[in-house]
Write a protein that holds these residues in place. Structure first.
Motif, PDB file in Angstrom:
ATOM      1  N   ALA A  49       0.828  -1.208   0.000  1.00 50.73           N
ATOM      2  CA  ALA A  49       0.000   0.000   0.000  1.00 50.73           C
ATOM      3  C   ALA A  49       0.862   1.257   0.000  1.00 50.73           C
ATOM      4  O   ALA A  49       0.532   2.253  -0.662  1.00 50.73           O
ATOM      5  N   SER A  53       0.965   4.168  -2.750  1.00 49.45           N
ATOM      6  CA  SER A  53       0.771   5.551  -2.333  1.00 49.45           C
ATOM      7  C   SER A  53       1.856   6.459  -2.900  1.00 49.45           C
ATOM      8  O   SER A  53       1.575   7.558  -3.385  1.00 49.45           O
ATOM      9  N   PHE A 113      -7.937   5.211  -0.201  1.00 46.38           N
ATOM     10  CA  PHE A 113      -7.518   4.782  -1.537  1.00 46.38           C
ATOM     11  C   PHE A 113      -8.686   4.854  -2.520  1.00 46.38           C
ATOM     12  O   PHE A 113      -8.524   5.284  -3.667  1.00 46.38           O
ATOM     13  N   ALA A 211      -4.598  -1.346  -4.290  1.00 47.33           N
ATOM     14  CA  ALA A 211      -4.125  -1.205  -2.914  1.00 47.33           C
ATOM     15  C   ALA A 211      -5.267  -1.403  -1.927  1.00 47.33           C
ATOM     16  O   ALA A 211      -5.104  -2.075  -0.897  1.00 47.33           O
ATOM     17  N   SER A 212      -6.424  -0.838  -2.224  1.00 48.46           N
ATOM     18  CA  SER A 212      -7.566  -0.987  -1.312  1.00 48.46           C
ATOM     19  C   SER A 212      -8.006  -2.445  -1.223  1.00 48.46           C
ATOM     20  O   SER A 212      -8.410  -2.915  -0.152  1.00 48.46           O
ATOM     21  N   LEU A 215      -5.701  -4.340   1.110  1.00 45.21           N
ATOM     22  CA  LEU A 215      -5.902  -3.991   2.519  1.00 45.21           C
ATOM     23  C   LEU A 215      -7.019  -4.799   3.178  1.00 45.21           C
ATOM     24  O   LEU A 215      -7.100  -4.849   4.410  1.00 45.21           O
TER      25      LEU A 215
END
Length: 236
Positions: A49, A53, A113, A211-212, A215
């Motif tokens: 992540a 970012s 995100f 990325a989300s 997670l």
């Protein structure tokens, strides 16, 4: 100037720990639920992540003025104001960091995100007027800098034992800034090959969605600050 201010105003009690000092029993927290290894499930996910970012924010901020001037026809003053709005949005880190302290940080990052993905899509594919870009640039600063950077860094620290927080922070810096170093080049290549709209969709929106999704697999119970519910007393 900063060195002078630190020397004059910061007490040594802030950063120095006396040898043999013992913590108050009230402040002692059991961290047995946190993995002993620095490389664990959560640090790997937060590392991914963090890399996303860095690619998102620095890809955006590095070429945003070029996009505004070459694609949307903004003049120098308009482009400068838009970039300044992104910097202003980044100041929200004071609030987003506090939010990460009181809310499940996994969901704070995941939601951020997703919001970043929406803002990027609007920015590069829909909105072409100055006022709209100013608002979107401010929101990109809030989400991609103020929230993602702050909460990815602290989430990494909370994923390791307290004695290894320095290494956890070092892992965050590595994961964040190495990809960020190539983010502008990647964005430029994508924009040259496929256009600004597609480049923004791929590097900023789709990467944020990836990325989300990752997670979702974070184990919140293995992080510092997780307080399990006390067991119910036995009826016997």
């Amino acid at each position: 100037v900063m060195a002078l201010l630190i020397a004059v105003t910061v007490s040594r009690r802030i950063s120095d720990i006396s040898q043999g000092a013992t913590a108050s029993p009230i402040s002692v927290e059991d961290h047995a639920h946190v993995p002993a290894a620095v490389f664990n499930r959560n640090t790997l996910i937060f590392g991914f992540a963090s890399a996303c970012s860095g690619l998102i924010f620095y890809g955006f901020i590095g070429l945003y003025p070029t996009f505004l001037r070459s694609e949307l026809g903004f003049d120098a003053n308009q482009a400068t104001l838009a970039v300044s709005m992104a910097g202003l949005g980044a100041m929200s880190a004071v609030f987003t960091g506090w939010l990460g302290d009181i809310v499940n940080q996994k969901w704070v990052l995941l939601g951020t995100f997703l919001l970043t993905a929406v803002v990027a899509w609007l920015m590069y594919g829909v909105v072409d007027q100055p006022t709209g870009q100013y608002v979107l640039a401010f929101l990109m600063g809030v989400f991609a800098s103020g929230s993602l950077f702050t909460n990815a860094a602290t989430a990494m620290q909370r994923s390791v034992q307290p004695a290894r927080i320095g290494r956890g922070q070092g892992l965050f810096m590595l994961a964040y800034y190495v990809p960020a170093a190539f983010s502008g080049l990647l964005f430029a290549v994508l924009a040259s090959a496929y256009g600004w709209s597609t480049a923004g969709l791929w590097q900023l929106s789709l990467l944020a969605i990836c990325a989300s999704t990752m997670l979702l697999f974070v184990d919140r119970k293995s992080m510092i600050g997780y307080a399990p519910r006390p067991a119910k007393p036995s009826l016997s």
